[in-house]
Write a protein that holds these residues in place. Structure first.
Motif, short mmCIF file in Angstrom:
data_model
loop_
_atom_site.label_atom_id
_atom_site.label_comp_id
_atom_site.label_asym_id
_atom_site.label_seq_id
_atom_site.Cartn_x
_atom_site.Cartn_y
_atom_site.Cartn_z
N LEU A 133 0.85 -1.19 0.00
CA LEU A 133 0.00 0.00 0.00
C LEU A 133 0.88 1.23 0.00
CD1 LEU A 133 -2.76 1.46 0.37
CD2 LEU A 133 -2.41 1.23 2.84
N VAL A 134 0.62 2.14 -0.94
CA VAL A 134 1.36 3.40 -1.02
C VAL A 134 0.35 4.53 -0.89
CG1 VAL A 134 2.86 4.85 -2.45
CG2 VAL A 134 3.07 2.34 -2.57
N VAL A 135 0.57 5.43 0.07
CA VAL A 135 -0.37 6.52 0.30
C VAL A 135 0.36 7.86 0.31
CG1 VAL A 135 -1.97 5.06 1.61
CG2 VAL A 135 -0.20 6.33 2.84
N ALA A 136 -0.41 8.91 -0.04
CA ALA A 136 0.18 10.25 -0.05
C ALA A 136 0.33 10.82 1.35
CB ALA A 136 -0.68 11.18 -0.91
N GLY A 137 -0.50 10.36 2.27
CA GLY A 137 -0.45 10.87 3.63
C GLY A 137 -1.44 10.16 4.51
N ALA A 138 -1.45 10.50 5.80
CA ALA A 138 -2.31 9.78 6.73
C ALA A 138 -2.83 10.65 7.87
CB ALA A 138 -1.56 8.59 7.31
N GLY A 139 -2.56 11.94 7.85
CA GLY A 139 -2.94 12.79 8.97
C GLY A 139 -4.36 13.32 8.86
N PRO A 140 -4.73 14.23 9.76
CA PRO A 140 -6.08 14.80 9.78
C PRO A 140 -6.33 15.83 8.69
CG PRO A 140 -4.71 15.88 11.43
CD PRO A 140 -3.88 14.77 10.85
N GLU A 141 -5.32 16.15 7.89
CA GLU A 141 -5.47 17.23 6.91
C GLU A 141 -6.59 16.97 5.91
OE1 GLU A 141 -1.05 17.12 8.02
OE2 GLU A 141 -2.66 15.66 7.66
N LEU A 142 -6.76 15.72 5.50
CA LEU A 142 -7.82 15.41 4.53
C LEU A 142 -9.18 15.87 5.06
CD1 LEU A 142 -8.37 12.15 2.52
CD2 LEU A 142 -10.26 13.25 3.70
N GLU A 143 -9.49 15.47 6.28
CA GLU A 143 -10.79 15.84 6.86
C GLU A 143 -10.89 17.35 7.09
OE1 GLU A 143 -12.20 12.08 9.46
OE2 GLU A 143 -10.24 12.87 10.00
N GLN A 144 -9.79 17.94 7.53
CA GLN A 144 -9.80 19.38 7.78
C GLN A 144 -10.02 20.18 6.50
OE1 GLN A 144 -5.97 19.72 9.62
NE2 GLN A 144 -6.70 19.05 11.63
N LEU A 145 -9.41 19.75 5.42
CA LEU A 145 -9.48 20.50 4.16
C LEU A 145 -10.76 20.24 3.38
CD1 LEU A 145 -5.78 20.07 2.99
CD2 LEU A 145 -6.86 22.21 3.72
N THR A 146 -11.30 19.02 3.50
CA THR A 146 -12.46 18.66 2.66
C THR A 146 -13.79 18.62 3.41
OG1 THR A 146 -12.25 16.27 3.07
CG2 THR A 146 -10.95 17.20 1.24
N GLY A 147 -13.76 18.35 4.71
CA GLY A 147 -15.00 18.19 5.45
C GLY A 147 -15.53 16.77 5.48
N PHE A 148 -14.82 15.82 4.85
CA PHE A 148 -15.27 14.44 4.87
C PHE A 148 -14.98 13.79 6.22
CE2 PHE A 148 -15.10 14.60 0.16
CZ PHE A 148 -16.37 14.09 -0.08
N ASP A 149 -15.86 12.87 6.62
CA ASP A 149 -15.64 12.05 7.81
C ASP A 149 -15.07 10.72 7.36
OD1 ASP A 149 -15.74 10.59 10.12
OD2 ASP A 149 -17.91 10.68 10.38
N GLU A 150 -13.83 10.46 7.71
CA GLU A 150 -13.16 9.22 7.29
C GLU A 150 -13.42 8.05 8.22
OE1 GLU A 150 -10.75 9.03 4.23
OE2 GLU A 150 -12.58 10.23 4.09
N GLY A 151 -14.15 8.29 9.32
CA GLY A 151 -14.50 7.20 10.22
C GLY A 151 -13.49 7.01 11.34
N PRO A 152 -13.83 6.13 12.30
CA PRO A 152 -12.99 5.91 13.49
C PRO A 152 -11.83 4.97 13.20
CG PRO A 152 -14.95 4.54 13.62
CD PRO A 152 -15.10 5.35 12.37
N MET A 153 -10.80 5.49 12.55
CA MET A 153 -9.65 4.67 12.20
C MET A 153 -8.77 4.37 13.41
SD MET A 153 -9.31 3.50 9.15
CE MET A 153 -7.54 3.21 9.05
N ARG A 154 -8.17 3.20 13.40
CA ARG A 154 -7.23 2.80 14.44
C ARG A 154 -5.95 3.63 14.33
NH1 ARG A 154 -7.81 -3.05 15.88
NH2 ARG A 154 -5.68 -2.77 16.63
N ASP A 155 -5.36 3.92 15.47
CA ASP A 155 -4.07 4.62 15.45
C ASP A 155 -2.98 3.74 14.86
OD1 ASP A 155 -5.18 6.86 16.62
OD2 ASP A 155 -4.66 6.25 18.65
N ASP A 156 -3.10 2.43 15.03
CA ASP A 156 -2.07 1.51 14.54
C ASP A 156 -2.45 0.88 13.20
OD1 ASP A 156 -4.15 -0.10 15.42
OD2 ASP A 156 -2.83 -1.61 16.33
N TRP A 157 -3.17 1.66 12.35
CA TRP A 157 -3.66 1.12 11.09
C TRP A 157 -2.53 0.57 10.22
CZ3 TRP A 157 -1.97 3.18 6.47
CH2 TRP A 157 -1.31 4.41 6.55
#
Length: 205
Positions: A133-157
């Motif tokens: 799996l390759v991702v661009a990022g994993a922080g809260p910025e996505l939700e902050q910038l877009t307003g989407f709720d990504e759900g209750p993700m585990r800290d150790d995902w």
């Protein structure tokens, strides 16, 4: 006799992307190149009205072959599960003829996504058989910038992926992904959190 119940569904990439499939590169040698394509597709997707600013692809990590691409088509399909990861993984499974994208031990298939998967796509990715799996990022910025709720993700995902034999590479094309999310947040695009609200839902303590 019940006749009103649906017995099948159909889901496809949007017309604009289908039209461009033949023009997409058949191989991309590096993770950075693959993520650049993902960010490009994500930037166009919401402008076309198909869904959010999300895209993904499945590639052969060794050869660079692009197996499938996917974008979020929640709005155009009317299906809440039609996220970019689901589309890319499902189309890759159709292409290889197996639900298990890791069944062929000679191939190392990877999923490239323009942010850490949401809580729903987290499960889809875990069970897909993908090896990387390759991702661009994993922080809260996505939700902050877009307003989407990504759900209750585990800290150790990421550790959970690694424990299941799925390597995780983060922060590839991060700034470009954040630029797409910021542009989305400034647009009039619909933020389709099912229960409304303004993105992240923080449980009461």
């Amino acid at each position: 006799m019940v006749t009103h119940m649906k017995s099948a569904l159909s889901i496809a990439l949007p017309a604009w992307l289908i039209d461009e499939l033949a023009t997409l590169p058949s191989t991309l040698a590096t993770g950075e190149e693959r993520m650049a394509l993902v960010n490009e597709l994500a930037a166009r997707n919401y402008v076309e009205g198909n869904g959010g600013p999300f895209a993904a692809l499945v590639a052969d990590r060794q050869t660079g072959e692009i197996i499938s691409v996917g974008v979020n088509v929640v709005l155009s399909s009317g299906l809440s599960g039609a996220h970019a990861e689901f589309m890319a993984l499902s189309l890759a499974q159709a292409a290889v003829g197996s639900w298990d994208l890791g069944a062929d031990r000679e191939r190392e298939l990877e999923l490239v996504v323009n942010w850490r998967p949401c809580v729903m796509c987290y499960g889809s990715t875990l069970w897909s058989g993908i090896r990387h799996l390759v991702v661009a990022g994993a922080g809260p910025e996505l939700e902050q910038l877009t307003g989407f709720d990504e759900g209750p993700m585990r800290d150790d995902w990421a550790e959970q992926f690694e424990a299941r034999g799925i390597s995780v590479t983060q922060n590839v094309g991060r700034e470009a992904a954040l630029a797409v999310f910021a542009a989305y947040g400034r647009s009039n695009a619909l933020v389709y959190n099912a229960r409304g609200g303004d993105g992240v839902v923080i449980p009461e303590s």
